[in-house]
Design an enzyme around this catalytic site. Structure first.
Site, PDB file in Angstrom:
ATOM      1  N   LYS A 177      -5.662   8.597  -4.637  1.00  0.00           N
ATOM      2  CA  LYS A 177      -6.396   8.940  -3.419  1.00  0.00           C
ATOM      3  C   LYS A 177      -7.077  10.299  -3.581  1.00  0.00           C
ATOM      4  CE  LYS A 177      -5.816   9.477   1.576  1.00  0.00           C
ATOM      5  NZ  LYS A 177      -6.531  10.770   1.684  1.00  0.00           N
ATOM      6  N   SER A 180       2.941  10.160   4.870  1.00  0.00           N
ATOM      7  CA  SER A 180       2.693  11.383   4.107  1.00  0.00           C
ATOM      8  C   SER A 180       3.978  12.019   3.600  1.00  0.00           C
ATOM      9  CB  SER A 180       1.944  12.390   4.981  1.00  0.00           C
ATOM     10  OG  SER A 180       1.806  13.627   4.323  1.00  0.00           O
ATOM     11  N   TYR A 224       2.328  13.740  -2.612  1.00  0.00           N
ATOM     12  CA  TYR A 224       1.764  14.974  -3.138  1.00  0.00           C
ATOM     13  C   TYR A 224       2.591  15.334  -4.369  1.00  0.00           C
ATOM     14  CZ  TYR A 224      -1.192  16.178   0.893  1.00  0.00           C
ATOM     15  OH  TYR A 224      -2.170  16.197   1.853  1.00  0.00           O
ATOM     16  N   THR A 250      -2.107  11.477  -3.891  1.00  0.00           N
ATOM     17  CA  THR A 250      -3.226  12.310  -3.500  1.00  0.00           C
ATOM     18  C   THR A 250      -3.486  13.355  -4.585  1.00  0.00           C
ATOM     19  OG1 THR A 250      -2.855  12.018  -1.132  1.00  0.00           O
ATOM     20  CG2 THR A 250      -4.066  13.975  -1.799  1.00  0.00           C
ATOM     21  N   HIS A 267     -10.785  13.935   1.582  1.00  0.00           N
ATOM     22  CA  HIS A 267      -9.709  14.517   2.394  1.00  0.00           C
ATOM     23  C   HIS A 267     -10.200  14.842   3.808  1.00  0.00           C
ATOM     24  CE1 HIS A 267      -5.537  15.828   1.341  1.00  0.00           C
ATOM     25  NE2 HIS A 267      -5.606  16.364   2.542  1.00  0.00           N
TER      26      HIS A 267
END
Length: 406
Positions: free
Chosen positions: A270, A117, A140, A171, A294
């Site tokens: 995603k 992440s 992100y 994402t 999510h």
């Protein structure tokens, strides 16, 4: 930079993911448990993710003389021992001080890979230095109001590429933060609220508390400014607040096209639940789709991921790889996902349970449990190869068993 190697245990552990969940609940404070296990608002979508799997039963054929042995497959060009990846879960250092680095090491030990992440408690570089394989990274696409529209995103992509990450997962279902009321009620708001009772609750987990104070792995290491000390509660609050300010409701398909142009490796999108969105992503160059809500942590009342999977797999499955996450707790859940068109799955909460209860070895063992359950179930079904799994092996729950005329 700190790097560690974990000494794996040969002692018997929990038998199921749920066993690890029960141990994890006892291992971490209430605030952390709310962050790990709860979802948005009424948790309708979180619960739907689990319930959706129960609408399918598995067909069984006997006396086939067949045994499932090899679960190996390839995702994003990387060979893995089973169609299971570790999903990106931010701030995993709250569950266990080894965080995303420990999870990635556990994934490697189980023969698979982790999607790291952007909001990790270890930096991309730290995780790359502490692992042997080229893992994937999750982006992100946050904005930095002090620079250009894509400057921060581009910098993250360059860092990941330079560190050896082989695939990027973007994402796209977080244009704003989900309304996680259960977290807020337990103090995990923005910023987190500590009260004497919450500090006492953490103090009742002395092993967790000691590791938290010693290793200071609450900060989001990929957001710490160069030269800024990456540790301590003050820095943690700064990075968490910075994350919330950088969410981008204006993100659109042009931004995704820019990412495709500037990332020279496998690219997955995603957070897709709509088949038309999946088709558009593939037309713009996506190599894969992750069907995901999510984990029920964003839009409550969104459909269960497994319910959105068939239409997306039908729309793009011949042109892109399709993964799914959300609600997976058993090897049979993975089999059902593959029957419905997935090429593989991502697990989030299950490996966090393992990590919280047993560190990297717990994360490894969770993957091994799922692999063992898959092999056993496939053998009982009479299926020897993953490629054989399709919708013909599923029976709607409660439906009458078909009668063959003689």
């Amino acid at each position: 930079m700190p790097v560690f190697r974990y000494r794996w245990s040969s002692r018997p552990g929990p038998l199921t993911v749920e066993d690890y969940r029960e141990r994890a609940r006892r291992a971490v404070p209430d605030m952390v448990w709310a962050y790990v296990d709860y979802g948005a608002e009424s948790m309708t979508t979180l619960n739907a993710n689990r319930a959706a799997f129960d609408r399918y039963m598995l067909k069984s054929k006997v006396l086939t003389g067949r045994e499932a042995k090899d679960l190996g497959t390839t995702i994003a060009g990387q060979d893995i021992s089973a169609p299971i990846l570790l999903a990106p879960t931010g701030a995993a250092g709250l569950s266990h001080w080894t965080g995303e680095l420990g999870a990635a090491q556990g994934a490697e030990a189980a023969g698979t890979l982790s999607i790291v992440s952007t909001a990790a408690s270890y930096s991309f570089e730290e995780i790359a230095a502490g692992t042997r394989r080229g893992h994937f990274f999750q982006l992100y696409p946050w904005a930095d109001t002090t620079t250009g529209r894509h400057d921060l995103t581009h910098a993250m992509m360059k860092r990941a590429a330079n560190a050896g990450y082989t695939g990027m997962f973007v994402t796209v279902d977080v244009p704003t933060h989900g309304n996680r009321e259960s977290e807020q009620k337990r103090g995990m708001g923005n910023p987190p609220v500590l009260t004497p009772a919450r500090v006492l609750n953490a103090g009742l987990r002395p092993k967790w508390w000691a590791a938290f104070l010693r290793h200071e792995r609450m900060s989001l290491r990929n957001l710490v400014d160069p030269g800024e000390k990456a540790g301590g509660a003050k820095t943690a609050m700064k990075t968490l607040n910075r994350q919330f300010r950088m969410m981008r409701p204006e993100l659109n398909w042009d931004d995704f096209a820019w990412m495709r142009e500037n990332w020279h490796g496998p690219l997955y999108i995603k957070g897709v639940l709509d088949a038309a969105d999946a088709v558009r992503a593939v037309e713009l160059g996506a190599d894969g789709i992750v069907v995901s809500n999510h984990g029920g942590r964003q839009l409550d009342c969104a459909p269960a991921a497994i319910d959105a999977l068939p239409a997306i797999a039908a729309g793009v499955g011949d042109r892109a790889e399709v993964l799914v996450d959300g609600g997976i707790r058993r090897g049979t859940d993975i089999i059902k996902a593959l029957c419905l068109g997935a090429d593989g799955v991502c697990i989030g909460r299950p490996y966090l349970y393992g990590l919280a209860a047993g560190g990297p070895d717990g994360a490894r063992h969770v993957v091994e449990i799922l692999k063992t359950e898959m092999r056993r179930a496939m053998t009982l079904m009479g299926v020897a190869e993953l490629a054989e799994l399709d919708e013909s092996w599923l029976i709607p729950a409660g439906a009458p068993v078909p009668v063959v005329d003689r």
